[in-house]
Design a protein around this motif. Structure first.
Motif, PDB file in Angstrom:
ATOM      1  N   MET A  93      49.560 -23.178  11.321  1.00  0.00           N
ATOM      2  CA  MET A  93      49.735 -21.743  11.455  1.00  0.00           C
ATOM      3  C   MET A  93      50.799 -21.480  12.515  1.00  0.00           C
ATOM      4  N   GLY A  94      51.692 -20.562  12.215  1.00  0.00           N
ATOM      5  CA  GLY A  94      52.719 -20.168  13.161  1.00  0.00           C
ATOM      6  C   GLY A  94      52.177 -19.232  14.216  1.00  0.00           C
ATOM      7  N   ARG A  95      53.066 -18.827  15.072  1.00  0.00           N
ATOM      8  CA  ARG A  95      52.697 -17.890  16.130  1.00  0.00           C
ATOM      9  C   ARG A  95      53.159 -16.488  15.786  1.00  0.00           C
ATOM     10  N   ARG A  96      52.576 -15.534  16.456  1.00  0.00           N
ATOM     11  CA  ARG A  96      52.966 -14.124  16.363  1.00  0.00           C
ATOM     12  C   ARG A  96      53.487 -13.735  17.732  1.00  0.00           C
ATOM     13  N   ILE A  97      54.700 -13.170  17.757  1.00  0.00           N
ATOM     14  CA  ILE A  97      55.304 -12.731  19.008  1.00  0.00           C
ATOM     15  C   ILE A  97      55.658 -11.256  18.865  1.00  0.00           C
ATOM     16  N   ASP A  98      55.118 -10.421  19.745  1.00  0.00           N
ATOM     17  CA  ASP A  98      55.400  -8.988  19.733  1.00  0.00           C
ATOM     18  C   ASP A  98      56.515  -8.676  20.723  1.00  0.00           C
ATOM     19  N   TYR A  99      57.436  -7.840  20.290  1.00  0.00           N
ATOM     20  CA  TYR A  99      58.526  -7.361  21.135  1.00  0.00           C
ATOM     21  C   TYR A  99      58.462  -5.837  21.171  1.00  0.00           C
ATOM     22  N   HIS A 100      58.628  -5.267  22.368  1.00  0.00           N
ATOM     23  CA  HIS A 100      58.606  -3.815  22.549  1.00  0.00           C
ATOM     24  C   HIS A 100      59.856  -3.391  23.301  1.00  0.00           C
ATOM     25  N   GLN A 101      60.659  -2.566  22.676  1.00  0.00           N
ATOM     26  CA  GLN A 101      61.856  -2.039  23.322  1.00  0.00           C
ATOM     27  C   GLN A 101      62.636  -3.147  24.033  1.00  0.00           C
ATOM     28  N   ASP A 102      62.766  -4.285  23.356  1.00  0.00           N
ATOM     29  CA  ASP A 102      63.408  -5.454  23.937  1.00  0.00           C
ATOM     30  C   ASP A 102      64.750  -5.686  23.245  1.00  0.00           C
ATOM     31  N   PRO A 103      65.867  -5.521  23.968  1.00  0.00           N
ATOM     32  CA  PRO A 103      67.171  -5.713  23.342  1.00  0.00           C
ATOM     33  C   PRO A 103      67.398  -7.144  22.851  1.00  0.00           C
ATOM     34  N   ALA A 104      66.623  -8.097  23.354  1.00  0.00           N
ATOM     35  CA  ALA A 104      66.749  -9.483  22.910  1.00  0.00           C
ATOM     36  C   ALA A 104      65.861  -9.797  21.700  1.00  0.00           C
ATOM     37  N   ALA A 105      65.109  -8.817  21.232  1.00  0.00           N
ATOM     38  CA  ALA A 105      64.217  -9.036  20.079  1.00  0.00           C
ATOM     39  C   ALA A 105      65.043  -9.293  18.826  1.00  0.00           C
ATOM     40  N   PRO A 106      64.540 -10.144  17.951  1.00  0.00           N
ATOM     41  CA  PRO A 106      65.235 -10.321  16.681  1.00  0.00           C
ATOM     42  C   PRO A 106      65.147  -9.026  15.874  1.00  0.00           C
ATOM     43  N   PRO A 107      66.147  -8.734  15.046  1.00  0.00           N
ATOM     44  CA  PRO A 107      66.086  -7.497  14.255  1.00  0.00           C
ATOM     45  C   PRO A 107      65.024  -7.597  13.166  1.00  0.00           C
ATOM     46  N   ALA A 108      64.401  -6.457  12.875  1.00  0.00           N
ATOM     47  CA  ALA A 108      63.400  -6.427  11.804  1.00  0.00           C
ATOM     48  C   ALA A 108      64.061  -6.770  10.476  1.00  0.00           C
ATOM     49  N   ASN A 109      63.361  -7.605   9.685  1.00  0.00           N
ATOM     50  CA  ASN A 109      63.847  -7.918   8.347  1.00  0.00           C
ATOM     51  C   ASN A 109      62.831  -7.524   7.279  1.00  0.00           C
ATOM     52  N   SER A 110      61.746  -6.843   7.711  1.00  0.00           N
ATOM     53  CA  SER A 110      60.765  -6.346   6.741  1.00  0.00           C
ATOM     54  C   SER A 110      59.921  -5.238   7.349  1.00  0.00           C
ATOM     55  N   VAL A 111      59.341  -4.470   6.470  1.00  0.00           N
ATOM     56  CA  VAL A 111      58.329  -3.474   6.830  1.00  0.00           C
ATOM     57  C   VAL A 111      57.212  -3.680   5.830  1.00  0.00           C
ATOM     58  N   ARG A 112      56.014  -3.982   6.327  1.00  0.00           N
ATOM     59  CA  ARG A 112      54.870  -4.201   5.437  1.00  0.00           C
ATOM     60  C   ARG A 112      53.687  -3.410   5.963  1.00  0.00           C
ATOM     61  N   PRO A 113      53.176  -2.486   5.159  1.00  0.00           N
ATOM     62  CA  PRO A 113      52.032  -1.706   5.630  1.00  0.00           C
ATOM     63  C   PRO A 113      50.851  -2.607   5.986  1.00  0.00           C
ATOM     64  N   SER A 114      50.174  -2.228   7.052  1.00  0.00           N
ATOM     65  CA  SER A 114      48.953  -2.927   7.426  1.00  0.00           C
ATOM     66  C   SER A 114      47.927  -1.895   7.861  1.00  0.00           C
ATOM     67  N   ALA A 115      46.686  -2.337   7.914  1.00  0.00           N
ATOM     68  CA  ALA A 115      45.593  -1.456   8.302  1.00  0.00           C
ATOM     69  C   ALA A 115      44.699  -2.188   9.302  1.00  0.00           C
ATOM     70  N   ALA A 116      44.135  -1.432  10.212  1.00  0.00           N
ATOM     71  CA  ALA A 116      43.201  -1.967  11.202  1.00  0.00           C
ATOM     72  C   ALA A 116      42.004  -1.041  11.276  1.00  0.00           C
ATOM     73  N   ALA A 117      40.941  -1.544  11.898  1.00  0.00           N
ATOM     74  CA  ALA A 117      39.714  -0.755  12.015  1.00  0.00           C
ATOM     75  C   ALA A 117      39.245  -0.705  13.461  1.00  0.00           C
ATOM     76  N   PHE A 118      39.033   0.516  13.942  1.00  0.00           N
ATOM     77  CA  PHE A 118      38.403   0.751  15.232  1.00  0.00           C
ATOM     78  C   PHE A 118      36.930   0.985  14.939  1.00  0.00           C
ATOM     79  N   VAL A 119      36.115   0.004  15.309  1.00  0.00           N
ATOM     80  CA  VAL A 119      34.686   0.066  15.004  1.00  0.00           C
ATOM     81  C   VAL A 119      33.936   0.102  16.327  1.00  0.00           C
ATOM     82  N   ARG A 120      33.286   1.227  16.559  1.00  0.00           N
ATOM     83  CA  ARG A 120      32.539   1.421  17.802  1.00  0.00           C
ATOM     84  C   ARG A 120      31.059   1.453  17.477  1.00  0.00           C
ATOM     85  N   GLN A 121      30.297   0.769  18.313  1.00  0.00           N
ATOM     86  CA  GLN A 121      28.835   0.783  18.194  1.00  0.00           C
ATOM     87  C   GLN A 121      28.286   1.010  19.592  1.00  0.00           C
TER      88      GLN A 121
END
Length: 160
Positions: free
Chosen positions: A1-29
């Motif tokens: 399995m590869g790694r996931r690296i997040d970049y935020h407002q980083d000029p050294a970030a690689p340019p995006a080459n895709s947009v893929r919708p995703s969904a997450a769940a906030f589940v509170r109990q």
């Protein structure tokens, strides 16, 4: 399995080459939130993942939660729409660089039991007061803070 690296407002970030919708769940109990420790980067996050053909995005959130945590949920509302173009995620396994595109749902647990998966090394009902101490990408922290403190869905500001 590869790694996931997040970049935020980083000029050294690689340019995006895709947009893929995703969904997450906030589940509170009560005073806890369902979170996973991701196997690809060691960060804590809400369960979620990429949208598959043939399913609704709501189903994606429900399916990903079950796959990553063992917990069955029912989607009850919307936390927000997160599509910040200055946040890109680099998946080293295939060199994909995605622009952030996640819809976060509110969910309530309906069954199942906590278990890890290939995508999660830990799964916990984390007490709200402990969340601030967890290692977490800032996009996750923003989403969770919004879900905990705001009643209206988050909508990204109009930026380019």
């Amino acid at each position: 399995m590869g790694r996931r690296i997040d970049y935020h407002q980083d000029p050294a970030a690689p340019p995006a080459n895709s947009v893929r919708p995703s969904a997450a769940a906030f589940v509170r109990q009560a005073d806890t939130v369902l979170l996973i420790c991701r196997s690809d980067n060691g960060n804590w996050s809400m369960p979620g993942g990429a949208h598959d053909p043939g399913e609704s995005l709501t189903h994606t959130a429900v399916r990903e939660t079950l796959e990553e945590t063992g917990v069955e949920i029912h989607a009850t509302g919307l936390v927000g729409i997160f599509t910040d173009p200055t946040h890109v995620i680099h998946y080293t396994s295939n060199d994909e660089v995605r622009q952030e595109f996640t819809i976060v749902y509110r969910g309530e647990p309906t069954g199942g039991k906590l278990m890890t998966s290939v995508e999660s090394t830990r799964v916990e009902w984390v007490p709200i007061e402990r969340i601030h101490s967890l290692t977490m990408d800032r996009s996750q922290r923003h989403r969770i803070e919004w879900a905990l403190h705001e009643s209206e869905p988050y909508i990204d500001p109009e930026t380019r």
